[in-house]
Design an enzyme around this catalytic site. Structure first.
Site, PDB file in Angstrom:
ATOM      1  N   ASP A  85       4.032  -4.852  -7.493  1.00 46.41           N
ATOM      2  CA  ASP A  85       3.401  -3.593  -7.089  1.00 46.41           C
ATOM      3  C   ASP A  85       3.910  -2.425  -7.932  1.00 46.41           C
ATOM      4  OD1 ASP A  85       5.607  -4.596  -5.348  1.00 46.41           O
ATOM      5  OD2 ASP A  85       5.670  -2.514  -4.695  1.00 46.41           O
ATOM      6  N   ASN A  86       4.919  -2.660  -8.760  1.00 39.15           N
ATOM      7  CA  ASN A  86       5.408  -1.615  -9.659  1.00 39.15           C
ATOM      8  C   ASN A  86       5.101  -1.965 -11.115  1.00 39.15           C
ATOM      9  OD1 ASN A  86       6.401  -0.167  -7.497  1.00 39.15           O
ATOM     10  ND2 ASN A  86       8.463  -1.017  -7.645  1.00 39.15           N
ATOM     11  N   ARG A 124      -2.296  -1.482 -10.007  1.00 39.85           N
ATOM     12  CA  ARG A 124      -1.099  -2.295 -10.216  1.00 39.85           C
ATOM     13  C   ARG A 124      -1.490  -3.763 -10.184  1.00 39.85           C
ATOM     14  NH1 ARG A 124       2.715   1.162  -7.057  1.00 39.85           N
ATOM     15  NH2 ARG A 124       1.536   3.044  -6.659  1.00 39.85           N
ATOM     16  N   ARG A 173       3.932   6.016   1.734  1.00 38.48           N
ATOM     17  CA  ARG A 173       4.424   7.410   1.767  1.00 38.48           C
ATOM     18  C   ARG A 173       3.823   8.186   0.610  1.00 38.48           C
ATOM     19  NH1 ARG A 173      10.404   7.480  -0.834  1.00 38.48           N
ATOM     20  NH2 ARG A 173      10.126   5.786  -2.304  1.00 38.48           N
ATOM     21  N   GLY A 193       0.819  -1.214   0.000  1.00 37.35           N
ATOM     22  CA  GLY A 193       0.000   0.000   0.000  1.00 37.35           C
ATOM     23  C   GLY A 193       0.848   1.258   0.000  1.00 37.35           C
ATOM     24  N   ASP A 226       6.932   4.182 -10.933  1.00 38.41           N
ATOM     25  CA  ASP A 226       7.835   4.063  -9.791  1.00 38.41           C
ATOM     26  C   ASP A 226       9.301   3.975 -10.184  1.00 38.41           C
ATOM     27  OD1 ASP A 226       6.110   4.541  -7.812  1.00 38.41           O
ATOM     28  OD2 ASP A 226       5.883   2.489  -7.107  1.00 38.41           O
TER      29      ASP A 226
HETATM   30  P1  AMP Z   1       8.717   1.313  -3.746  1.00 34.29           P
HETATM   31  O1  AMP Z   1       9.992   0.551  -3.606  1.00 34.29           O
HETATM   32  O2  AMP Z   1       8.885   2.810  -3.751  1.00 34.29           O
HETATM   33  O3  AMP Z   1       7.889   0.841  -4.899  1.00 34.29           O
HETATM   34  O4  AMP Z   1       7.895   1.014  -2.410  1.00 34.29           O
HETATM   35  C1  AMP Z   1       7.565  -0.283  -1.962  1.00 34.29           C
HETATM   36  C2  AMP Z   1       6.685  -0.181  -0.730  1.00 34.29           C
HETATM   37  O5  AMP Z   1       7.396   0.424   0.347  1.00 34.29           O
HETATM   38  C3  AMP Z   1       5.438   0.653  -0.924  1.00 34.29           C
HETATM   39  O6  AMP Z   1       4.420   0.088  -0.137  1.00 34.29           O
HETATM   40  C4  AMP Z   1       5.866   1.994  -0.391  1.00 34.29           C
HETATM   41  O7  AMP Z   1       4.768   2.788   0.017  1.00 34.29           O
HETATM   42  C5  AMP Z   1       6.737   1.602   0.791  1.00 34.29           C
HETATM   43  N1  AMP Z   1       7.736   2.628   1.129  1.00 34.29           N
HETATM   44  C6  AMP Z   1       8.851   2.963   0.435  1.00 34.29           C
HETATM   45  N2  AMP Z   1       9.537   3.926   1.065  1.00 34.29           N
HETATM   46  C7  AMP Z   1       8.845   4.235   2.198  1.00 34.29           C
HETATM   47  C8  AMP Z   1       9.031   5.173   3.269  1.00 34.29           C
HETATM   48  N3  AMP Z   1      10.081   5.986   3.325  1.00 34.29           N
HETATM   49  N4  AMP Z   1       8.109   5.179   4.251  1.00 34.29           N
HETATM   50  C9  AMP Z   1       7.039   4.358   4.231  1.00 34.29           C
HETATM   51  N5  AMP Z   1       6.810   3.477   3.248  1.00 34.29           N
HETATM   52  C10 AMP Z   1       7.690   3.399   2.232  1.00 34.29           C
HETATM   53 MG    MG Z   2       6.231   1.151  -5.770  1.00 39.04          MG
END
Ligand code: AMP
Ligand code: MG
Length: 502
Positions: free
Chosen positions: A264-265, A192, A102, A99, A274
């Site tokens: 998820d991406n 996604r 951020r 989910g 992403d």
């Molecule tokens: P991402 O690698 O950006 O696609 O993120 C993968 C998951 O980690 C998603 O659920 C993001 O919302 C969560 N996420 C990534 N960075 C953070 C952060 N700094 N704080 C909270 N959740 C994060």
């Molecule tokens: Mg992502």
């Protein structure tokens, strides 16, 4: 899902008219939420053209209220921002609840060409999905996403787009203290594969989600029935497979490495989403990995089509119960579609490669492409530069190609290629021009992007702005941009990594 805290954010009348069809129709996949207050928000960059296409007033976006909205501190009047729920397979392992940890979906806008798009913030603070994370993002990675997504758009590759980056004035802890930032981005949706993985395990929301995705992205399928032999869900899967096969072929043709192809991406729309530890190849190398967290090379450049097919298999699993009530029938139906992925991908890739090589006819001899790739890999030739050098070769200018691959090694291949071109009977200079229209001259070079992001983090946006201008005009040669065609020095490429900490 219910809100965990009362929403108490400031409101503003700018960005009026946000709609919320996703939250209204699929409340089970959302949590109403709002962003953290930014201590000292400063607008670093705003995409005026994109804003205009969304009928947003750029002057208002630059105002205190506008920057408040773009940082997540202020909620547009009438909007109900939500954090979206999704699951995902990350590096092959299943995470049932990811989910928006951020991020926030502010709402939807209808663009001047009547397309519904999401307006979404990344880095806007903790949400119920944050797990151990701080909910924030920092200036370097958010400007990286801004620039690379806009470069991809200019290259004609389906992608989310960047509307703005606001520095929040907050110090965010990463390897050291870094300046916090929020990216505002626009996407045809944020659905996604992971959204379907989440919904399939919830049960009831799966069919409404699939119907919503069909209405939004593949509306012609709404004419098909929801059950029976010719139901819409198998066709939906087929359309996603086609959109994603086309997308990954575009990445492979331009030398783009996504870096974190978790489910998820992977979008339902077929847009790139992403941009974390992504990069463009300098030297052609199928095993190239840039992400510091991809130790096994799962998401290496050359693995991207295979990994995408794996991700699409995860989507297929979520749709089985909608496709046929007899599990064996459903499995054989989705398997047949999934097996069509390879041919779809190969067709897109071959057509794109033919265009890169100036061939208007289909490439009958696939070894022509394979042998070129082998030569480029053996000599570590710059991917982007090689195709421009081949066009120059046709103009009688062989200096660029000589810099990349020794003549004695490439001469037999050149003869075969020129033989194929001769069969077409086009003038060499015309073929060279056609090649230059599909082979970019300027891509976000890793060493230049890295330098621009470091400068921006230290407060100097000039190198970023200049690089952005260049990479959003990837085919327009300008003498003053000569430096931007240069490959990274060897010493840079040997150690370069991009980081997912973002
Ligand atoms: P991402 O690698 O950006 O696609 O993120 C993968 C998951 O980690 C998603 O659920 C993001 O919302 C969560 N996420 C990534 N960075 C953070 C952060 N700094 N704080 C909270 N959740 C994060
Ligand atoms: Mg992502």
């Amino acid at each position: 899902m219910a809100a965990i805290e009362e929403s108490t954010a400031d409101t503003a009348t700018i960005v009026a008219g946000l709609e919320s069809t996703f939250a209204d129709e699929l409340g089970a996949l959302t949590v109403p939420w709002h962003g953290a207050a930014a201590p000292d928000p400063q607008l670093l960059v705003v995409n005026e053209r994109l804003a205009a296409s969304l009928r947003l007033d750029v002057t208002a976006l630059r105002s205190v209220d506008g920057v408040g909205v773009l940082s997540g501190s202020t909620v547009p009047v009438g909007a109900t921002p939500v954090a979206m729920a999704y699951s995902g397979h990350q590096f092959g392992g299943y995470a049932p609840i990811l989910g928006d940890g951020r991020a926030l979906l502010l709402g939807e806008l209808v663009s001047s060409d009547s397309q519904r798009v999401d307006l979404h913030l990344k880095g806007s603070g903790r949400t119920p999905f944050s797990r151990g994370g701080d909910g924030y993002a920092v200036v370097g990675p958010m400007l990286r996403e801004y620039l690379v997504s806009e470069a991809m758009y200019a290259l004609g590759i389906p992608t989310t787009r960047a509307l703005s980056v606001v520095a929040t004035g907050r110090h965010v802890r990463r390897s050291g203290a870094e300046p916090g930032a929020v990216l505002a981005r626009v996407a045809s949706s944020h659905l996604r594969v992971g959204t379907f993985e989440f919904a399939a395990r919830q049960g009831e929301v799966l069919q409404p989600l699939a119907d919503y995705a069909i209405a939004r992205h593949y509306p012609e399928l709404t004419e098909l029935p929801t059950s029976g032999a010719h139901n819409r869900y198998l066709r939906f899967f087929e359309d996603v497979v086609e959109a994603q096969a086309s997308l990954v072929a575009r990445w492979m043709l331009v030398g783009f490495v996504h870096g974190v192809m978790n489910t998820d991406n992977t979008t339902i729309s077929g847009e790139t989403i992403d941009y974390g530890p992504c990069a463009f190849l300098d030297a052609f190398d199928p095993s190239a990995v840039f992400s510091s967290i991809d130790r096994g090379g799962r998401y290496a450049f050359g693995n991207q089509p295979a990994v995408l097919k794996w991700n699409l298999a995860r989507l297929a699993e979520t749709l089985l119960t909608l496709i046929d009530s007899t599990p064996d029938e459903a499995i054989s139906a989705v398997s047949a579609v999934l097996e069509s992925f390879d041919e779809r991908y190969e067709d897109h890739y071959a057509a794109g490669m033919a265009a890169k090589l100036g061939l208007t006819l289909p490439i009958l001899d696939r070894t022509l492409v394979d042998d070129l790739l082998t030569l480029l890999a053996e000599h570590g030739a710059d991917w982007t530069g090689s195709f421009r050098a081949l066009a120059n070769e046709l103009r009688g200018n062989s200096a660029r190609l000589d810099d990349l691959v020794p003549r004695e090694h490439i001469a037999p291949w050149l003869q075969r290629w020129q033989g194929a071109l001769a069969e077409q009977g086009h003038k060499a200079v015309e073929t060279a021009s056609a090649m230059d229209r599909v082979n970019p001259l300027y891509i976000p070079r890793n060493h230049q992007l890295d330098a621009a992001l470091h400068a921006a983090t230290d407060g100097d946006l000039v190198p970023f702005e200049k690089l952005l201008e260049v990479v959003t005009h990837p085919f327009d040669r300008r003498d003053e941009w000569a430096d931007y065609t240069e490959a990274a020095p060897q010493s840079f490429s040997e150690t370069f990594q991009t980081f997912c900490g973002t």
